[in-house]
Write a protein that holds these residues in place. Sequence first.
Motif, short mmCIF file in Angstrom:
data_model
loop_
_atom_site.label_atom_id
_atom_site.label_comp_id
_atom_site.label_asym_id
_atom_site.label_seq_id
_atom_site.Cartn_x
_atom_site.Cartn_y
_atom_site.Cartn_z
N ASP A 84 67.45 -1.95 46.40
CA ASP A 84 67.72 -0.51 47.15
C ASP A 84 66.89 0.69 46.54
N ARG A 85 65.76 0.92 47.11
CA ARG A 85 64.68 1.98 46.62
C ARG A 85 65.46 3.25 46.06
N ARG A 86 66.62 3.72 46.45
CA ARG A 86 67.20 4.62 45.75
C ARG A 86 67.65 4.59 44.52
N TYR A 87 68.06 3.03 44.40
CA TYR A 87 68.37 2.69 42.84
C TYR A 87 67.26 2.69 42.08
N LEU A 88 66.00 2.31 42.60
CA LEU A 88 64.88 2.16 41.82
C LEU A 88 64.38 3.48 41.31
N GLN A 89 64.63 4.35 42.30
CA GLN A 89 64.23 5.75 42.02
C GLN A 89 65.13 6.52 40.74
N GLU A 90 66.15 6.28 40.91
CA GLU A 90 67.08 6.94 39.80
C GLU A 90 66.93 6.02 38.57
N ARG A 96 72.77 14.72 44.46
CA ARG A 96 71.21 15.12 43.98
C ARG A 96 70.26 13.91 44.92
N ARG A 97 69.23 14.69 45.34
CA ARG A 97 68.24 13.92 46.04
C ARG A 97 66.86 14.03 45.94
N GLY A 98 66.00 13.25 45.84
CA GLY A 98 64.74 13.30 45.82
C GLY A 98 64.31 14.24 44.69
N CYS A 99 63.50 15.49 44.88
CA CYS A 99 63.04 16.15 43.61
C CYS A 99 64.27 16.62 42.82
N GLU A 100 65.39 17.12 43.46
CA GLU A 100 66.53 17.54 42.80
C GLU A 100 66.84 16.85 41.64
N MET A 101 66.98 15.30 42.14
CA MET A 101 67.66 14.25 41.10
C MET A 101 66.62 14.27 40.22
N ARG A 102 65.26 14.50 40.48
CA ARG A 102 64.20 14.39 39.38
C ARG A 102 64.42 15.50 38.30
N ARG A 103 64.56 16.81 38.88
CA ARG A 103 64.65 17.86 38.15
C ARG A 103 65.81 17.64 36.93
N TYR A 104 67.00 17.03 37.56
CA TYR A 104 68.35 16.95 36.77
C TYR A 104 67.86 15.92 35.44
N TYR A 105 67.16 14.83 35.82
CA TYR A 105 66.72 13.94 34.74
C TYR A 105 65.82 14.39 33.87
N ALA A 106 65.06 15.41 34.30
CA ALA A 106 63.98 16.00 33.44
C ALA A 106 64.53 17.20 32.48
N THR A 107 65.75 17.46 32.27
CA THR A 107 66.43 18.54 31.61
C THR A 107 67.29 18.09 30.55
N TRP A 108 67.67 19.22 29.67
CA TRP A 108 68.98 18.85 28.75
C TRP A 108 70.14 18.73 29.40
N ASP A 134 70.60 15.43 29.40
CA ASP A 134 70.73 14.76 27.72
C ASP A 134 72.37 14.88 27.46
N ARG A 135 72.68 16.28 27.71
CA ARG A 135 74.17 16.53 27.48
C ARG A 135 75.13 15.44 27.89
N ASP A 136 74.87 15.35 29.19
CA ASP A 136 75.78 14.48 29.80
C ASP A 136 75.67 13.03 29.44
N PHE A 137 74.37 12.53 29.03
CA PHE A 137 74.42 11.23 28.60
C PHE A 137 74.94 10.92 27.13
N VAL A 138 74.86 11.98 26.54
CA VAL A 138 75.67 11.80 25.20
C VAL A 138 77.27 11.77 25.59
N ARG A 139 77.74 12.64 26.55
CA ARG A 139 79.09 12.47 26.55
C ARG A 139 79.39 11.34 27.18
#
Length: 717
Positions: free
Chosen positions: A455-461, A505-517, A520-525
Motif C-alpha cells: 500500500d503506497r499510502r502506508y509507504l508514504q507514512e 491527514r493526506r499528502g502534504c498535510e501528513m508531511r507537515r505533521y510529521y515534520a513538527t514538534w 514529537d509530543r504525540d510520539f512520546v505520549r
Amino acid sequence: MTQASLKVCLVSIPTATDFEDPVQFENEGVRETSADVPLGVLALAAVLEEIGIVPLIVDSNAWYVEYIHSNARRRRSSFSHYAAERLASLDADLFGFSTICNSYPVTIQTAQRLKELRPHAVTLFGGPQASVVDLPTLRHFPFVDFILRGEADRSLPEFAMRLAGGLSPETVPGITYRSAGEARRNPDAPLPADLDSLPLPAFHLYPGVCPTRGLPLELGRGCPFACTFCSTNDFFRRSFRLKSPAKLIEQMDILAARYAPEYFDLMHDMFTVDRRRVVAFCEAMIESGRGYRWGCSARTDCVDPELIDLMARAGCCSIFFGIESGSPRIQKIIDKRLDLDEARTNTVLTTRHGMRTTVSTIMGFPEETIDDVRATVGFLAEALREPETVTQLHLLAPLAGTPLESKYRDRLVLEDIYTDMSHSGWVQGDPERQLISAYPEVFPNFYAIPTPHLDRRYLQELREFILRTTCRFRWMLVAWQDRCGDLLTLFDEWRAWSRDLVAHRRGCEMRRYYATWDFDRDFVRFLRSRPEQARGEFEAVLLEFEEALLRVLREEPDEAPPATLKVLESDMRLGLNPHVYVLRLDSDATRVVELLRERQPPDESIHRPAIAATRRVSEDEIEVIALSPLTAEFLELCDGNLTVDDVLRQFAARCTPLGSLTAWDVATRALQMTYERKLIRTFAGEKARPRVNTVHFGGADHRLSWSASSAERWQTT
C-alpha cells in the motif's frame, strides 16, 4: 548581430518551488536547498564567456524567496508568472532554461508566459529533464523553440554563434527542433573527452555565492553502472570521465582565494570507480598541504579500508552512499547488486574516519514486498548506530528515460502521494496538476509505478515516520532494533495508536505533521502509553529524558534573549545562550549511547545520576552535552545577573587547584570551554529577564540527533 551583441540570459528554475507554504520555507533545510549554486548553468556560462558572450545569470532561488513573501503571492499570482514578468524586463535575445524533473511544470509555465510577453526572444531548454522528454515537449508546447540535449559545453557556443550570425541553428549537434511542424532531433553532440579543457564555472557571474558555505565543483562525469531507476546514464551516455588531480587542485585554489569556502562538494556520481585515479588525487591533495575539506559520492563496493583511510587523510569529510535497498533480492532486481554486509562494514569505516556518511535508500519498487521494506528499514536502523551517519529513505519515482520508467510507462498512475526522489512539491497548484495530468510522457516522475504487494499510502507514512524519528529519536530506534529487531513493528504500533490523529491527514498535510514538534509530543505520549514491561532498560532511560526535554522546550520564552557577542569583556554580563538549559538527571544516557554503539547490554552505569546541557543547534536538532558537576556549577552562575568578573571570582572561590592550575586558571578554562561550545553569551545593559536555567528531572539525558560524537569528546573541568 555579432556574438558580442547577442544578449543571453541563463535561468535555473529553483528547487525551492517545492515549498509554497511560507512556514515550510522558513525551515533551515529548505532555506539551504534554496541557496544551492546552479553548477551546470555556471559551467555553460563559462563556455559562452570563452567566445565573447557574457550571459546574465538569473538567481531564481532569490526570486522565489522574494515571491514567497510578496504581494504577488498574496494576490494568488503564480511564481511562473512572477518569474516570467521579471525575465521579460531583462534585455535578452536568448533565454536558456536549465531543467530538472521536479520543477519542469514551473519551467514550462514560465516559458509560456515569457513567450507571450517577449514573442521574438528565443526560448532554449537544456538539462536532464528536457534532454529525455525533448520530442513530446516540442510537440505539445510551441513556445519552446529549441532543446539542446545532453552535455552542451560545445553545442551551446555553436548554437549561440549561429544565432548571432543570423544562421539557422538546426545543424547544431544534439539539438531538437521543429521542421515543417514536426519535432526533429539531430544526432547527439560529441562528449567532451578531456574535462580539464573546460573552463572553471563562472562563479563570478552568480550573485548567490555564499562564502560561508561549501561550494560545488565538478569532479567528473558519467557512471559505468546501469541501475534500472537511475537517470544518470542517459544524460552522460555511460561515459566515465574524471578531471586530473592537478586541474582539480588548481580550481580549488582559485575558489578558495575568491570565496574561502568551508568545504568543496566534489560533484560526480561515482568518483571511486577508478581506484587508481582516486589514489592519485588523494596523494596530490596530501602533498599539496592545502588542507581542503571535501565530500564526494561513491559505491560501497568501490571503496576499501586502505582507500577510506587515504581519503580521510586527504581531507574527505563527507561521503554519500546510494545503498537503495536492504533486501538482497531487490538489489539483484534493480541491477545494483551490492554486497550488503560489505556495505555495512564500509559505512561504519567511513564514519569512524570522521566522514559524515549519508546512507540513502529507496522503497516502492514494483516487485517489493513488506519483507523487502523491513530489510531496508532494518539496514537504516543499523546505520543509525554511528552518530556521523545521515540516513535517507525515498519513495521511488519513475524518472524519465530510465529502464524502469520505460518498462512501466503504460502502467503509471497519478496519485496524491509525495515523493522527494524527484522532488515533486508538497503543494501542486491546479495549473501544474492539469499539465501533469494531460502530459504523462513529459512529467512521468510525478506518477507512480503500481506496487501490487504494498500500500503506497502506508509507504508514504512510513517514510515520514522514519525521517522524523531518525532525526529526533535516533537512539530510541537503535534500542528498539536491538531488542526487537524490527522497526516496522514499532511503526505499526504507532500507526494503530495514532489513527485518530493522522487518519484525516493526506499528502502534504501528513508531511507537515510529521515534520513538527506536534508529532514529537504525540510520539512520546505513545511511548509512555505502552506497558512498562514492554520497554527495555535503554528505552526507559531515553523515554524519561524525552519527557523532560519536551517539558523544558514548552517553557522556553517566546522572546529571544540578546544576541551573543564575539568578545568576552569583564564588564559584560554573562548568561546562557538562547535555548540552552542545564538538566540534572537521574540516569546517564551518554552511557546508554556508548553501550548501544558497541552493542553491549545495559548495566548499572546507565542509572547513575548525570548532568547535561541541552543546546538547540537547528530547528529540529538539539544537542545534549554531558557535564561534570563543576562545569554545571559554572553554568548555573551564568544567570544573566553577574558580570564576567563576578562569575569568575565566585567560581574560583569554589574551586581547588588542579595540578599546576590555580583555582583562577580552572575558572578561566571553564569560561573558555563553555564559550567555545556556544553554551554562554555576554551582553550589556540591564539584568536578563528571569527564566529557568537549571531544571531538575528524574530521567535520562539524550540528544535528538547525537551528532559529532558528543558522547566521546567532552573534557571535564
